[in-house]
Scaffold this active site. Sequence first.
Site, PDB file in Angstrom:
ATOM      1  N   THR A  58       0.851  -1.203   0.000  1.00  0.00           N
ATOM      2  CA  THR A  58       0.000   0.000   0.000  1.00  0.00           C
ATOM      3  C   THR A  58       0.885   1.251   0.000  1.00  0.00           C
ATOM      4  O   THR A  58       2.106   1.164   0.164  1.00  0.00           O
ATOM      5  CB  THR A  58      -0.915   0.012   1.233  1.00  0.00           C
ATOM      6  OG1 THR A  58      -0.096  -0.044   2.412  1.00  0.00           O
ATOM      7  CG2 THR A  58      -1.878  -1.158   1.226  1.00  0.00           C
TER       8      THR A  58
ATOM      9  N   HIS B 133      -3.985   0.965  13.177  1.00  0.00           N
ATOM     10  CA  HIS B 133      -2.986  -0.063  12.885  1.00  0.00           C
ATOM     11  C   HIS B 133      -1.842   0.010  13.902  1.00  0.00           C
ATOM     12  O   HIS B 133      -1.689   1.001  14.599  1.00  0.00           O
ATOM     13  CB  HIS B 133      -2.387   0.129  11.483  1.00  0.00           C
ATOM     14  CG  HIS B 133      -3.276  -0.353  10.376  1.00  0.00           C
ATOM     15  ND1 HIS B 133      -4.258   0.439   9.832  1.00  0.00           N
ATOM     16  CD2 HIS B 133      -3.347  -1.548   9.725  1.00  0.00           C
ATOM     17  CE1 HIS B 133      -4.887  -0.239   8.884  1.00  0.00           C
ATOM     18  NE2 HIS B 133      -4.358  -1.449   8.801  1.00  0.00           N
TER      19      HIS B 133
ATOM     20  N   LYS C 145       3.507   0.697  11.128  1.00  0.00           N
ATOM     21  CA  LYS C 145       2.962   0.995   9.783  1.00  0.00           C
ATOM     22  C   LYS C 145       3.503   2.331   9.282  1.00  0.00           C
ATOM     23  O   LYS C 145       3.542   3.319  10.025  1.00  0.00           O
ATOM     24  CB  LYS C 145       1.428   1.004   9.817  1.00  0.00           C
ATOM     25  CG  LYS C 145       0.819   1.175   8.432  1.00  0.00           C
ATOM     26  CD  LYS C 145      -0.616   0.698   8.365  1.00  0.00           C
ATOM     27  CE  LYS C 145      -1.228   0.905   6.990  1.00  0.00           C
ATOM     28  NZ  LYS C 145      -0.514   0.164   5.925  1.00  0.00           N
TER      29      LYS C 145
HETATM   30  N1  LIG Z   1      -3.203  -5.722   1.042  1.00  0.00           N
HETATM   31  C1  LIG Z   1      -3.241  -6.340   2.214  1.00  0.00           C
HETATM   32  O1  LIG Z   1      -4.105  -7.184   2.502  1.00  0.00           O
HETATM   33  C2  LIG Z   1      -2.162  -6.034   3.203  1.00  0.00           C
HETATM   34  C3  LIG Z   1      -1.210  -5.127   2.867  1.00  0.00           C
HETATM   35  N2  LIG Z   1      -0.144  -4.905   3.686  1.00  0.00           N
HETATM   36  C4  LIG Z   1       0.869  -4.025   3.155  1.00  0.00           C
HETATM   37  O2  LIG Z   1       2.001  -4.806   2.831  1.00  0.00           O
HETATM   38  C5  LIG Z   1       3.180  -4.038   2.973  1.00  0.00           C
HETATM   39  C6  LIG Z   1       4.153  -4.780   3.883  1.00  0.00           C
HETATM   40  O3  LIG Z   1       3.618  -4.879   5.177  1.00  0.00           O
HETATM   41  P1  LIG Z   1       4.447  -5.579   6.350  1.00  0.00           P
HETATM   42  O4  LIG Z   1       4.760  -6.990   5.981  1.00  0.00           O
HETATM   43  O5  LIG Z   1       3.679  -5.320   7.588  1.00  0.00           O
HETATM   44  O6  LIG Z   1       5.773  -4.692   6.352  1.00  0.00           O
HETATM   45  P2  LIG Z   1       7.274  -5.109   6.694  1.00  0.00           P
HETATM   46  O7  LIG Z   1       8.046  -3.846   6.799  1.00  0.00           O
HETATM   47  O8  LIG Z   1       7.271  -6.043   7.852  1.00  0.00           O
HETATM   48  O9  LIG Z   1       7.725  -5.928   5.403  1.00  0.00           O
HETATM   49  C7  LIG Z   1       8.136  -5.371   4.198  1.00  0.00           C
HETATM   50  C8  LIG Z   1       9.318  -6.155   3.763  1.00  0.00           C
HETATM   51  O10 LIG Z   1       9.681  -5.758   2.452  1.00  0.00           O
HETATM   52  C9  LIG Z   1      11.097  -5.744   2.424  1.00  0.00           C
HETATM   53  N3  LIG Z   1      11.606  -4.992   1.286  1.00  0.00           N
HETATM   54  C10 LIG Z   1      11.859  -3.660   1.163  1.00  0.00           C
HETATM   55  N4  LIG Z   1      12.361  -3.401  -0.058  1.00  0.00           N
HETATM   56  C11 LIG Z   1      12.449  -4.597  -0.700  1.00  0.00           C
HETATM   57  C12 LIG Z   1      12.917  -4.997  -1.983  1.00  0.00           C
HETATM   58  N5  LIG Z   1      13.408  -4.128  -2.871  1.00  0.00           N
HETATM   59  N6  LIG Z   1      12.860  -6.312  -2.298  1.00  0.00           N
HETATM   60  C13 LIG Z   1      12.394  -7.214  -1.428  1.00  0.00           C
HETATM   61  N7  LIG Z   1      11.945  -6.910  -0.207  1.00  0.00           N
HETATM   62  C14 LIG Z   1      11.966  -5.607   0.147  1.00  0.00           C
HETATM   63  C15 LIG Z   1      11.480  -5.153   3.756  1.00  0.00           C
HETATM   64  O11 LIG Z   1      12.850  -5.407   4.025  1.00  0.00           O
HETATM   65  P3  LIG Z   1      13.701  -4.438   5.014  1.00  0.00           P
HETATM   66  O12 LIG Z   1      13.122  -4.697   6.364  1.00  0.00           O
HETATM   67  O13 LIG Z   1      15.081  -4.934   4.803  1.00  0.00           O
HETATM   68  O14 LIG Z   1      13.469  -3.030   4.528  1.00  0.00           O
HETATM   69  C16 LIG Z   1      10.543  -5.921   4.659  1.00  0.00           C
HETATM   70  O15 LIG Z   1      11.088  -7.176   5.009  1.00  0.00           O
HETATM   71  C17 LIG Z   1       2.719  -2.669   3.490  1.00  0.00           C
HETATM   72  O16 LIG Z   1       2.574  -1.788   2.393  1.00  0.00           O
HETATM   73  C18 LIG Z   1       1.356  -2.971   4.099  1.00  0.00           C
HETATM   74  O17 LIG Z   1       0.518  -1.859   4.160  1.00  0.00           O
HETATM   75  C19 LIG Z   1      -0.020  -5.543   4.871  1.00  0.00           C
HETATM   76  C20 LIG Z   1      -0.953  -6.442   5.277  1.00  0.00           C
HETATM   77  C21 LIG Z   1      -2.126  -6.758   4.482  1.00  0.00           C
HETATM   78  O1  LIG Z   2       0.326  -2.364   7.140  1.00  0.00           O
HETATM   79  C1  LIG Z   2      -0.502  -3.198   7.580  1.00  0.00           C
HETATM   80  O2  LIG Z   2      -0.289  -3.884   8.584  1.00  0.00           O
HETATM   81  C2  LIG Z   2      -1.761  -3.371   6.852  1.00  0.00           C
HETATM   82  N1  LIG Z   2      -1.873  -2.755   5.715  1.00  0.00           N
HETATM   83  C3  LIG Z   2      -2.990  -2.791   4.840  1.00  0.00           C
HETATM   84  C4  LIG Z   2      -3.566  -1.404   4.705  1.00  0.00           C
HETATM   85  O3  LIG Z   2      -2.798  -0.439   4.520  1.00  0.00           O
HETATM   86  O4  LIG Z   2      -4.787  -1.268   4.762  1.00  0.00           O
HETATM   87  C5  LIG Z   2      -3.977  -3.861   5.176  1.00  0.00           C
HETATM   88  C6  LIG Z   2      -4.112  -4.211   6.610  1.00  0.00           C
HETATM   89  O5  LIG Z   2      -5.015  -3.341   7.206  1.00  0.00           O
HETATM   90  C7  LIG Z   2      -2.794  -4.291   7.350  1.00  0.00           C
END
Ligand SMILES: NC(=O)C1=CN([C@@H]2O[C@H](COP(=O)(O)OP(=O)(O)OC[C@H]3O[C@@H](n4cnc5c(N)ncnc54)[C@H](OP(=O)(O)O)[C@@H]3O)[C@@H](O)[C@H]2O)C=CC1
Ligand SMILES: O=C(O)C1=N[C@H](C(=O)O)C[C@H](O)C1
Length: 271
Positions: free
Chosen positions: A102, A157, A161
């Site tokens: 996102t 959240h 985030k």
């Molecule tokens: N659509 C949905 O249903 C949901 C969406 N989300 C979204 O997903 C995204 C991730 O959330 P979340 O897992 O909590 O965040 P995190 O920060 O835990 O995870 C993101 C990961 O991406 C890695 N990353 C950054 N740049 C790269 C790259 N170039 N290549 C590979 N990996 C990379 C980061 O590494 P490093 O730590 O080394 O920077 C980190 O491990 C957010 O945008 C969130 O809003 C989350 C949950 C549900």
């Molecule tokens: O960053 C998160 O954790 C989440 N991101 C998504 C969002 O931006 O809505 C989905 C979920 O709510 C968790």
Amino acid sequence: MTQMRLVVVGASGRMGRVLIRAVDEAPDLLLVGAIDQPGSEFIGRDAGELAGLPPLGVKISDDALTHFAAADGVIDFTVPQATVGYAALAAQARIVHVIGTTGFSPEDEEKIAAASRHAAIVKSGNMSLGVNLLAALVRRVARTLDEGFDIEVLEMHHNRKIDAPSGTALLLGQAAAQGRGVTLEENGVFTRHGHTGARKAGDIGFATLRGGSVVGEHNVIFAGQAERIELAHKAEDRGIFARGALAAARWARGRKPGLYSMADVLGLADF
Ligand SMILES: NC(=O)C1=CN([C@@H]2O[C@H](COP(=O)(O)OP(=O)(O)OC[C@H]3O[C@@H](n4cnc5c(N)ncnc54)[C@H](OP(=O)(O)O)[C@@H]3O)[C@@H](O)[C@H]2O)C=CC1
Ligand SMILES: O=C(O)C1=N[C@H](C(=O)O)C[C@H](O)C1
């Protein structure tokens, strides 16, 4: 059908680890790659061990290109800049790209749309069944009620985030705007501070809370004179997003190039 070969990018992230476990649990899916960014401390570690499983024999790598070439799809919950790059690579490899990331800028959105001319992309600010059903309900309620009901979207959240409002809040706000026959560009109010003046009829307001370990909570409030309707979703476990993402990958396999949503996957587009 043969197992669908998937790569998880952002493998060491909160969602990445949940996704690795979810792919491992699904007999019809096979994890063939787990990618982190160059320089990540996790490169070379076993993806299973990182996700709290026995070793899977898949090492965390920073070589996306090689892994995409041997895969049917990529699941991407990372950061906007990374996702835009992966969209171009997935398009080149003609594989399914499921985007949960996102916080995109309009320019990012354009690049993803361009990539979707060559590969099937499923993109949604929230991959859960519950939130996508909620969005359909919000659209329906917004269509029924006139501007006598003020629409406000409230989200909370966890404190890690990095984007606001959440992708889900935007998705719900868009659903409300669609129902009303307006756009968020015109009617969205994203900040209020100081002497704001009275609320304008037709505004769609957003409020953001951050704290603790909250997985994700969203309320859409329709506030009228002397009565209020509230529609809400509370996520209790990130597994709901992972399950939705994997359903999206299965649905998109073999589908013609295009930019699809979870409403398409779940059959809710005409709800
Ligand atoms: N659509 C949905 O249903 C949901 C969406 N989300 C979204 O997903 C995204 C991730 O959330 P979340 O897992 O909590 O965040 P995190 O920060 O835990 O995870 C993101 C990961 O991406 C890695 N990353 C950054 N740049 C790269 C790259 N170039 N290549 C590979 N990996 C990379 C980061 O590494 P490093 O730590 O080394 O920077 C980190 O491990 C957010 O945008 C969130 O809003 C989350 C949950 C549900
Ligand atoms: O960053 C998160 O954790 C989440 N991101 C998504 C969002 O931006 O809505 C989905 C979920 O709510 C968790």
